[in-house]
Design a protein around this motif. Structure first.
Motif, short mmCIF file in Angstrom:
data_model
loop_
_atom_site.label_atom_id
_atom_site.label_comp_id
_atom_site.label_asym_id
_atom_site.label_seq_id
_atom_site.Cartn_x
_atom_site.Cartn_y
_atom_site.Cartn_z
N PHE A 1 0.37 -1.27 -0.08
CA PHE A 1 0.24 0.18 0.06
C PHE A 1 1.12 1.46 0.55
O PHE A 1 2.12 0.83 0.45
N ARG A 2 0.70 2.01 -0.77
CA ARG A 2 1.00 3.99 0.13
C ARG A 2 0.85 4.95 0.59
O ARG A 2 -1.15 4.74 -0.21
N MET B 1 9.19 -2.05 -9.06
CA MET B 1 8.77 -0.13 -9.29
C MET B 1 9.69 0.20 -10.96
O MET B 1 10.90 0.66 -10.39
N ASN B 2 8.88 -0.04 -11.82
CA ASN B 2 9.98 0.42 -12.79
C ASN B 2 9.08 1.59 -13.35
O ASN B 2 7.69 1.83 -13.22
N GLU C 1 4.13 10.88 -9.39
CA GLU C 1 2.96 10.97 -8.61
C GLU C 1 3.04 9.41 -7.82
O GLU C 1 1.81 9.18 -6.86
N ASP C 2 4.29 9.13 -8.08
CA ASP C 2 4.29 7.60 -7.07
C ASP C 2 5.10 8.30 -5.85
O ASP C 2 5.00 6.51 -5.08
N THR C 3 4.98 9.38 -5.51
CA THR C 3 5.47 9.87 -4.67
C THR C 3 4.80 9.60 -3.00
O THR C 3 3.46 9.59 -3.26
N VAL D 1 9.40 6.48 -0.54
CA VAL D 1 9.41 6.68 -2.24
C VAL D 1 9.24 8.25 -2.61
O VAL D 1 7.90 8.36 -2.38
N THR D 2 10.10 8.38 -3.07
CA THR D 2 10.17 10.20 -3.62
C THR D 2 11.02 9.69 -4.86
O THR D 2 11.98 9.64 -5.08
#
Length: 121
Positions: free
Chosen positions: A37-38, A82-83, A88-90, A117-118
């Motif tokens: 989850f994030r 994660m590739n 927006e994945d931050t 994750v940034t």
């Protein structure tokens, strides 16, 4: 006691890749559904990917084709590859485990402490 410890989060440029790991105690691994989850600042916790004890996986549309969940049974470790990362994945990424197959719903009973994750543009 169920224990989950995430690692692998760091700062990367857009387009880059990261692999997150979640080391699980045996109690949290055997027969459990596990998920990633994030949560970004000011937003709710979002299900990213999940894997059942039999290996069946699911993932959110927002990461489909870019993120892959897997596990190494010999190491009791869950991974999230994660590739093609985007800004927006931050978020803070969390590992979760439960005997109930919650899949991408954030109702898991057991959670790790998270790894940041940034992604910069």
């Amino acid at each position: 006691q169920v224990q989950l410890v995430e690692s692998g989060g760091e700062s990367v440029r857009a387009g880059g890749s990261l692999r997150l790991s979640c080391a699980a105690s045996r109690a949290a691994y055997s027969g459990y559904c596990m998920g990633w989850f994030r949560q970004a600042p000011g937003k709710g916790r979002e299900g990213v990917a999940a894997i059942h004890s039999d290996g069946i996986t699911s993932c959110a549309d927002s990461v489909k084709g870019r993120f892959t969940i897997s596990k190494d049974n010999a190491k009791n470790t869950l991974y999230l590859q994660m590739n093609s990362l985007k800004p927006e994945d931050t978020a803070m990424y969390y590992c979760a485990a439960d005997r109930i197959a919650w899949e991408l719903m954030p109702n898991y009973a057991n959670w790790g402490q998270g790894t940041q994750v940034t992604v910069s543009s």
